[in-house]
Design an enzyme around this catalytic site. Structure first.
Site, PDB file in Angstrom:
ATOM      1  N   GLU A 105      -8.841   1.266   7.442  1.00 41.35           N
ATOM      2  CA  GLU A 105      -8.833   0.416   6.219  1.00 41.35           C
ATOM      3  C   GLU A 105      -8.609   0.997   5.117  1.00 41.35           C
ATOM      4  O   GLU A 105      -7.514   0.351   4.403  1.00 41.35           O
ATOM      5  CB  GLU A 105     -10.554  -0.151   5.930  1.00 41.35           C
ATOM      6  CG  GLU A 105     -10.809  -0.991   7.143  1.00 41.35           C
ATOM      7  CD  GLU A 105      -9.975  -2.026   7.747  1.00 41.35           C
ATOM      8  OE1 GLU A 105      -9.251  -2.749   6.566  1.00 41.35           O
ATOM      9  OE2 GLU A 105     -10.009  -2.319   9.025  1.00 41.35           O
ATOM     10  N   HIS A 145      -4.749   1.175   4.625  1.00 35.74           N
ATOM     11  CA  HIS A 145      -4.102  -0.151   3.885  1.00 35.74           C
ATOM     12  C   HIS A 145      -3.758   0.167   2.224  1.00 35.74           C
ATOM     13  O   HIS A 145      -2.490  -0.201   1.974  1.00 35.74           O
ATOM     14  CB  HIS A 145      -4.994  -1.257   3.942  1.00 35.74           C
ATOM     15  CG  HIS A 145      -4.872  -2.015   5.502  1.00 35.74           C
ATOM     16  ND1 HIS A 145      -3.469  -2.540   6.058  1.00 35.74           N
ATOM     17  CD2 HIS A 145      -5.766  -2.224   6.561  1.00 35.74           C
ATOM     18  CE1 HIS A 145      -3.874  -2.999   7.381  1.00 35.74           C
ATOM     19  NE2 HIS A 145      -5.275  -2.832   7.572  1.00 35.74           N
TER      20      HIS A 145
END
Ligand SMILES: *[C@@H]1O[C@H](CO)[C@@H](O)[C@H](O)[C@H]1NC(C)=O
Ligand SMILES: *[C@@H]1O[C@H](CO)[C@@H](O)[C@H](O)[C@H]1NC(C)=O
Ligand SMILES: *[C@@H]1O[C@H](CO)[C@@H](O)[C@H](O)[C@H]1NC(C)=O
Ligand SMILES: *[C@@H]1O[C@H](CO)[C@@H](O)[C@H](O)[C@H]1NC(C)=O
Ligand SMILES: *[C@@H]1O[C@H](CO)[C@@H](O)[C@H](O)[C@H]1NC(C)=O
Ligand SMILES: *[C@@H]1O[C@H](CO)[C@@H](O)[C@H](O)[C@H]1NC(C)=O
Length: 790
Positions: free
Chosen positions: A562, A565
């Site tokens: 995550e 990103h």
């Protein structure tokens, strides 16, 4: 009739989705946009042939060099277009490369997808990407021109339906494999058309509405001064909430009236862009930012034309969209990027005293491979000069009261610092400041983690009982990632996430908001990356895949995926452009970098295959189609795999990219060996970095070169992110990594890299024809390497 057909398609798909994935709550997310057939990325000096541009003096101002270069490329052909150098351009001290981001202007208005990224060093252009619009510039927007650009609603609706059907049959007829039969076929159509179907549907609903409205009052086509019709149309398409759709459609006029705009409401071409803010937008959680722009849309003859759009930044409960909606035909949504990225959804089988934390230590991927231990706040002195629990009073959104005189930094005794704000978010809301965080006792964050089997109605209570440990873990892992990526060049200038930037450049007040046990979903995770200067937001979920529930916060690979990103989005196309990895191959690689980095971080000297997310998902092979492996039987992905049914989604595309990067890093490890730690040595007090056995001995002002294969791989991948163009293809990203090696080592891994990429079909002679915004097209594997490598 056409519109009815679409409506039933939608219902059919919804049925198949709910039958297929019943226990999973999928966050709705849109992501698509036009492809730019003319976009180029040139990464070797010999490709950079222009009219008259000559290498400049090595001491020349790199921005001036870039300016001369752009003028040269534009030559006489673009007399009507101009450009501006974006303020997030920067010189990267870790490589000496200046990354210049250039935005095209037409009539003083930005061409939102007209980008150049120019990489300059020592007076030379190393590489550049260019998606500037090269066709005829439209004359100034006047009513007759505006009319010419617009489509009557009904015609538009029919066009899109036909287009969708045609695209699907092309898709089916170009598959090499057997076309799946029966229900599965619908599922494949879902993969293909799912993201667009809702849009089609709402557009056609709008057609009916628009026709009704047209009978009672004249349509205001051509009035681009009012962005509200375009915005409300977008909200109809974007909201996951059917009641909101019904409400908007039944009270269209009231909604329109309630939405208030601040800023000038008339469109006047000029040099300065005017930003607007729209309040009371249904289903948006904050006022929507809006500005006029041009975007390039494909024409039937394979080129592009400019269309005037409203660009919106829409923050919703579960999404943060950057959307471009036609300003003239407000039902045409031209591109959407969701700054939020999900982890994949698996298909179920059925400077103070350093703090200490009781956590799964860095390198322990999840509870199945190790136990918790007491770890020190081992912050990196370069990346986090004041540690993880201090931030300036002035940059602390939670501080109320009077700042003590002369005090600058506030020290916290909770999971709240300059890089990360970690807290529970059971309510699943956007507000986070008042949410619960554990309090340290004498700088110790030592809390119990006691999952136990329970009845299903008690499972939440069990999970909540160890929230202190969960938030501590999320805070620890996220800070470790911050410090690691910093040392490989994700610095303030490059757009990293920090409240305070220590006067080292970039935009501040953008620590990562990290929500543990977020109540907005299950069995997933996501990260929203707005442009530099606005907080990134990570939401970690519980997984109801086992009893007791598994808490994603404890699986480092998911947190790393995550956070990555944020890394790839901020580095690609510049810190202020969050729209470069929105869909298709580039969106897919946005997933792939995270998988690659997560897998690299957990790997050890003894080689092993790894699957993503296997603990949280409670599936040995994880949430991808294959584990990452050197063995072609275990992971057969090649470039051409992208053409297979089921590879339309970004996660499937990303898996192919991550597999290629995994092989690239293994090739580098074979050549250069393995470093047990990915962290470079801590700097001396004077700021110099000791080379230790981590870097090669420093040569003058040259950037430091990691010695080992795994550290070099991480460095090349991160440097490549900075060099590649906005909306990169697999080819562009490969070329950027090869260029990064050229710049860092003088190209000593040129053939190693080419061989590793070509092993899975991404060689020199690989080709793609007819790429679509969904990642479609026809690819051919190429296994060739450049002649010098044979
Ligand atoms: C925060 O901690 C540092 C290091 O111990 C100290 O110098 C500083 O005064 C503290 N700040 C406040 C406001 O107490
Ligand atoms: C954790 O510790 C327990 C008790 O010492 C041990 O039985 C178990 O194997 C450990 N788990 C892992 C994954 O190392
Ligand atoms: C979390 O830790 C605090 C002490 O900081 C303690 O008072 C509280 O009971 C703990 N919460 C849970 C749910 O264990
Ligand atoms: C790696 O493998 C070797 C040989 O099989 C073994 O002796 C060693 O303990 C392993 N090291 C680790 C860190 O697992
Ligand atoms: C690759 O994997 C297959 C299936 O697990 C196995 O049979 C084969 O021996 C492996 N090949 C190598 C070279 O390890
Ligand atoms: C920085 O400190 C180290 C260790 O004390 C020393 O070896 C080095 O020469 C210093 N560098 C500079 C530029 O002063």
């Amino acid at each position: 009739m056409r519109c009815l057909l679409i409506a039933s398609l939608l219902a059919g798909i919804a049925g198949s989705v709910s039958g297929h994935r019943a226990p999973i709550t999928a966050r709705k997310s849109l992501g698509f946009g036009p492809v730019h057939p003319h976009a180029v990325y040139h990464s070797s000096p010999y490709q950079i042939i222009t009219n008259s541009f000559l290498a400049q003096s090595p001491n020349a101002d790199p921005f001036e060099v870039a300016r001369l270069f752009v003028d040269d490329i534009l030559g006489g052909e673009h007399v009507q277009s101009s450009y501006k150098i974006r303020p997030d351009s920067y010189t990267d001290p870790s490589t000496g490369i200046t990354h210049v981001y250039v935005r095209q202007l037409v009539h003083g208005i930005e061409v939102a997808d007209g980008n150049m990224n120019i990489n300059v060093k020592d007076g030379m252009i190393l590489s550049y990407g260019n998606s500037f619009y090269a066709g005829d510039v439209p004359s100034l927007l006047s009513s007759p021109d505006a009319k010419k650009l617009s489509h009557p609603h009904r015609e538009y609706c029919e066009d899109l339906t036909t287009a969708l059907e045609a695209q699907f049959s092309t898709f089916v007829s170009t598959q090499n494999d057997q076309v799946p039969m029966g229900n599965q076929k619908t599922t494949e159509f879902d993969e293909f058309a799912g993201p667009l179907t809702h849009l089609h549907y709402s557009n056609c609903q709008f057609t009916e509405l628009a026709n009704e409205m047209a009978s009672t009052r004249p349509q205001a086509i051509g009035d681009v001064g009012d962005m509200r019709p375009a915005l409300i149309q977008f909200m109809v398409a974007a909201t996951p909430n059917a009641e909101v759709v019904t409400d908007i459609l039944s009270k269209y006029d009231q909604h329109l009236e309630k939405m208030t705009m601040s800023g000038v409401t008339h469109f006047a071409p000029g040099n300065d862009q005017i930003d607007f803010v729209v309040d009371n937008v249904p289903d948006a959680v904050n006022p929507v930012k809006a500005r006029l722009a041009y975007v390039q849309v494909p024409t039937n003859d394979g080129s592009t034309e400019l269309t005037v759009v409203w660009k919106f930044e829409v923050e919703m409960e579960d999404n943060w969209y950057e959307a471009a909606v036609s300003a003239i035909a407000p039902h045409r949504i031209i591109s959407v990027v969701d700054w939020a990225s999900d982890a994949p959804i698996p298909v179920p089988e059925t400077p103070k005293e350093p703090a200490s934390y009781n956590v799964f230590a860095w390198g322990v991927n999840d509870p199945s491979v190790g136990n918790r231990s007491i770890e020190k706040e081992n912050f990196d002195g370069l990346a986090s000069p004041v540690g993880w629990h201090s931030l300036p009073f002035d940059n602390d959104p939670s501080f109320e009261g009077v700042k003590p005189s002369k005090a600058f930094y506030r020290n916290t005794t909770t999971t709240f610092g300059n890089n990360v704000f970690a807290q529970e978010n059971w309510a699943g809301q956007n507000a986070y400041l008042a949410n619960y965080r554990p309090e340290a006792e004498s700088s110790s964050y030592d809390f119990k983690y006691s999952p136990r089997e329970s009845d299903s109605d008690e499972a939440m209570t069990v999970a909540k009982s160890y929230i202190n440990a969960t938030v501590t873990q999320l805070f620890y892992t996220s800070n470790m990632i911050h410090d690691l990526y910093y040392r490989y060049g994700f610095t303030e200038l490059a757009g990293n996430f920090q409240q305070y930037n220590f006067e080292r450049g970039g935009r501040e007040n953008d620590a990562v908001i990290a929500n543990a046990q977020d109540g907005s979903g299950f069995n997933n995770a996501n990260f929203m990356t707005p442009p530099d200067g606005q907080n990134g937001r990570m939401r970690m979920y519980l997984w109801n895949t086992a009893n007791p529930y598994r808490d994603g916060d404890f699986e480092a690979g998911i947190v790393i995926h995550e956070y990555s990103h944020g890394l790839s989005t901020r580095l690609t196309g510049g810190p202020l452009n969050s729209g470069c990895l929105g869909w298709g191959e580039s969106g897919g690689m946005g997933e792939g970098w995270g998988d690659f980095l997560a897998t690299t971080i957990r790997s050890t000297k003894n080689y092993s295959d790894f699957a993503m997310g296997s603990w949280a998902a409670n599936r040995a092979n994880g949430i991808r189609n294959y584990p990452y492996s050197q063995n072609e039987t275990v992971n057969p992905s090649t470039y051409q795999t992208l053409d297979k049914p089921g590879y339309w989604g970004v996660h499937a595309i990303g898996e192919v990219w991550a597999q290629m990067l995994w092989l690239v890093s293994q090739a580098l490890i074979e050549k250069h060996g393995f470093s047990d730690s990915l962290y470079p040595p801590m700097p001396f007090e004077n700021g110099t970095v000791p080379v230790g056995d981590f870097y090669r001995p420093a040569v003058g002002k040259q950037p430091l070169v990691p010695i080992h294969g795994n550290t070099l791989a991480v460095q090349l991948v991160i440097n490549g992110l900075k060099l590649q163009p906005c909306q990169p293809s697999f080819f562009d990203a490969r070329d950027a990594i090869i260029l990064a090696d050229e710049e860092l080592t003088g190209g000593e891994n040129f053939c190693t890299l080419w061989k590793a990429f070509s092993a899975r079909g991404l060689g020199k002679d690989a080709t793609v024809q007819g790429r679509t915004p969904w990642g479609g097209g026809i690819r051919t594997n190429g296994f060739a390497t450049p002649a010098t490598c044979q």
